[in-house]
Design a protein around this motif. Sequence first.
Motif, PDB file in Angstrom:
ATOM      1  N   UNK A   1      -3.513  -0.710  33.244  1.00 37.50           N
ATOM      2  CA  UNK A   1      -4.419  -1.819  33.520  1.00 37.50           C
ATOM      3  C   UNK A   1      -3.626  -2.939  34.187  1.00 37.50           C
ATOM      4  N   UNK A   2      -4.283  -3.707  35.033  1.00 34.84           N
ATOM      5  CA  UNK A   2      -3.538  -4.708  35.795  1.00 34.84           C
ATOM      6  C   UNK A   2      -4.017  -6.139  35.576  1.00 34.84           C
ATOM      7  N   UNK A   3      -5.032  -6.336  34.717  1.00 28.85           N
ATOM      8  CA  UNK A   3      -5.525  -7.700  34.503  1.00 28.85           C
ATOM      9  C   UNK A   3      -6.189  -7.813  33.134  1.00 28.85           C
ATOM     10  N   UNK A   4      -5.963  -8.963  32.485  1.00 24.95           N
ATOM     11  CA  UNK A   4      -6.674  -9.313  31.253  1.00 24.95           C
ATOM     12  C   UNK A   4      -7.710 -10.368  31.601  1.00 24.95           C
ATOM     13  N   UNK A   5      -8.980 -10.075  31.329  1.00 29.40           N
ATOM     14  CA  UNK A   5     -10.076 -10.978  31.675  1.00 29.40           C
ATOM     15  C   UNK A   5     -10.473 -11.883  30.512  1.00 29.40           C
ATOM     16  N   UNK A   6     -10.380 -11.355  29.299  1.00 29.34           N
ATOM     17  CA  UNK A   6     -10.713 -12.147  28.114  1.00 29.34           C
ATOM     18  C   UNK A   6      -9.773 -11.743  26.984  1.00 29.34           C
ATOM     19  N   UNK A   7      -9.373 -12.731  26.194  1.00 36.74           N
ATOM     20  CA  UNK A   7      -8.605 -12.477  24.980  1.00 36.74           C
ATOM     21  C   UNK A   7      -9.084 -13.474  23.933  1.00 36.74           C
ATOM     22  N   UNK A   8      -9.920 -12.999  23.029  1.00 35.11           N
ATOM     23  CA  UNK A   8     -10.459 -13.844  21.970  1.00 35.11           C
ATOM     24  C   UNK A   8     -10.259 -13.132  20.636  1.00 35.11           C
ATOM     25  N   UNK A   9      -9.119 -13.339  20.001  1.00 32.29           N
ATOM     26  CA  UNK A   9      -8.883 -12.691  18.715  1.00 32.29           C
ATOM     27  C   UNK A   9      -9.630 -13.393  17.600  1.00 32.29           C
ATOM     28  N   UNK A  10      -9.811 -12.698  16.500  1.00 35.39           N
ATOM     29  CA  UNK A  10     -10.201 -13.356  15.259  1.00 35.39           C
ATOM     30  C   UNK A  10      -8.954 -14.029  14.689  1.00 35.39           C
ATOM     31  N   UNK A  11      -9.097 -14.954  13.761  1.00 36.73           N
ATOM     32  CA  UNK A  11      -7.916 -15.524  13.123  1.00 36.73           C
ATOM     33  C   UNK A  11      -7.056 -14.429  12.489  1.00 36.73           C
ATOM     34  N   UNK A  12      -5.746 -14.637  12.504  1.00 32.82           N
ATOM     35  CA  UNK A  12      -4.842 -13.644  11.934  1.00 32.82           C
ATOM     36  C   UNK A  12      -3.410 -14.136  11.921  1.00 32.82           C
ATOM     37  N   UNK A  13      -2.556 -13.390  11.233  1.00 28.73           N
ATOM     38  CA  UNK A  13      -1.184 -13.835  10.986  1.00 28.73           C
ATOM     39  C   UNK A  13      -0.303 -13.848  12.238  1.00 28.73           C
ATOM     40  N   UNK A  14      -0.715 -13.142  13.302  1.00 29.39           N
ATOM     41  CA  UNK A  14       0.091 -13.140  14.524  1.00 29.39           C
ATOM     42  C   UNK A  14      -0.512 -14.004  15.637  1.00 29.39           C
TER      43      UNK A  14
END
Length: 566
Positions: free
Chosen positions: A300-313
């Motif tokens: 893959x060559x692009x990240x369009x969205x990154x919306x994690x849930x809360x978490x330790x990392x």
Amino acid sequence: MNRIPYIALAMLLLLTGCTKEEGETPLPSPPVVTMAGGSTILTTKAGRGIEIRPDYENADEALFCWELDGRQIGDGPTLRFSSDEPGSYFITLTVTNRGGGAELALRVDVLALAPPTITLPGADEGYTLLEGSTLELRPIIASTLETSCRWSVDGETVSTERDYAFAGYARGDYRVRLDARNEDGEDSVEFTVGVRSPEEVDFSWTFEQESYNVSKGRTIRLRAIEVEYAFDAEYVWSVGGTEVARGPQPEFAFTAETEGEFVVRAEMRNAYLTASHELRVHVCPEEGTYYRPQTGNARCDKVYEFLPAPGQFINEGYSAATMAEACAYAEGRLGQTAYVSLGGFGGYIVVGFDHSVDNDGGYNLAVTGNSFGDSSEPGIVWVMQDENGDGLPNDTWYELRGSEYGKPETLSDYAVTYYRPAEVGGDVPWRDNIGGSGTIEQNPFHRQSYYPAWVEAESYTLRGVRLESRSYDPSGNGSNWINPPFDWGYADNFSPIDRLTGGDNPNAAPQDNHFRISDAVTFDGRAANLKYIDFVKIQTAVNQSCGRIGEVSTEVLDVKDYNAIK
């Protein structure tokens, strides 16, 4: 000069001086000092005193000296010690008499106070309740100590349980208060509950999207979610001013028969009011119009969205104030085959390729995770075709079914709302759409804020498919959590089928799960029959906390076109 005779004379005089004469008092035995139980580590709370009472022998005529950091803080057999600042304090006690001395080293750990903290979503605005119905109040109370609760309505105590069901028997406004108390302090929340007749309550609904893109010949679902106070509603749907469907469910299956732009009107009608909402559907050319040929690049060559849930990392080792910055971080990590954590349930990442990924009936996609024998953190995989040809993932998502698809314990429309903690770095409260609640708890290994820094809202909701957790703790004390794998069809899952490799992977090295585009299904469970895809979404599929090892969170290290490497 020869000094030996003088030294010998001095020794003789000393011995002579130490010889007991008749009637002279003997030297006492040296003091002995110990702590009851043998422990020299004591604990207290900030702002509270602790009485230190050692046990003594031979200390009747002794002198006592208590020292902290080289400074004397006491001269008696006991010491009253307190500090307003949490930390470890090292105290030395010296006891001496004519017969000798003894020393005792102590450590006093001063702990921060831990009063309870109440989180009750919605309390700030108050609640509206339909006359004759019940409002279930389930606060999240963060406390490491035994905590008592008291609910009152208009000043009168009504319950001492943690949860409370407010019954709206009569119209009116009621002042409700919850007090929580433990030995370190207390917290309270107060709010209004308005009990209203059906004519007085406000109907509300929201829609998954405002506009849709779909290829000619396909069918998509348009629907309202989070519907409140609909009562005996009937929903009427019209396209271009012509009624096409009506019924009790707030959803409509739109079939894209001809290309063009269509206005779809949803209307809710009940005995008290009528509400309407307009959606737009763009029917695109048939599948294949915007197909992009292979380039030879598997990754893959692009990240369009990154919306994690809360978490330790989350927020650990990186700083992102916007979605664009978060995507840049994730894109850089995937480029190094380094993990990107999606946090708890619903956290997701969307990636794309510089070409279309073909469906040849076999495995077409590889998602790299870091699962191993006792640790699977499964993620649902979704795929999308660029139906409108604009190069953006704004078309229709199709779930890739896995081994748990369609099972009664798998929830296809599960949503969790996460709330910003009251204190930076505090536990993150959550509430789901089936009555559950809890927290993403901080652990001692990761002390940063777990709430994504680029989410400006005080709460956000993640919706998706939830798999029933298989996690368990065979030790029974929280020290040995096991996260068993699911059979097949999920990212970051130690599958015996779709990993295509053996071994236990004890070092959690990167390894792939493999997926078939032919497993893509429509909203109603039918085969999507996609000839290719352009975008992939991976989303944490389990809502589970595992003690000291934290929440179950899917990790993604890469997404690849497996056709290019198989």
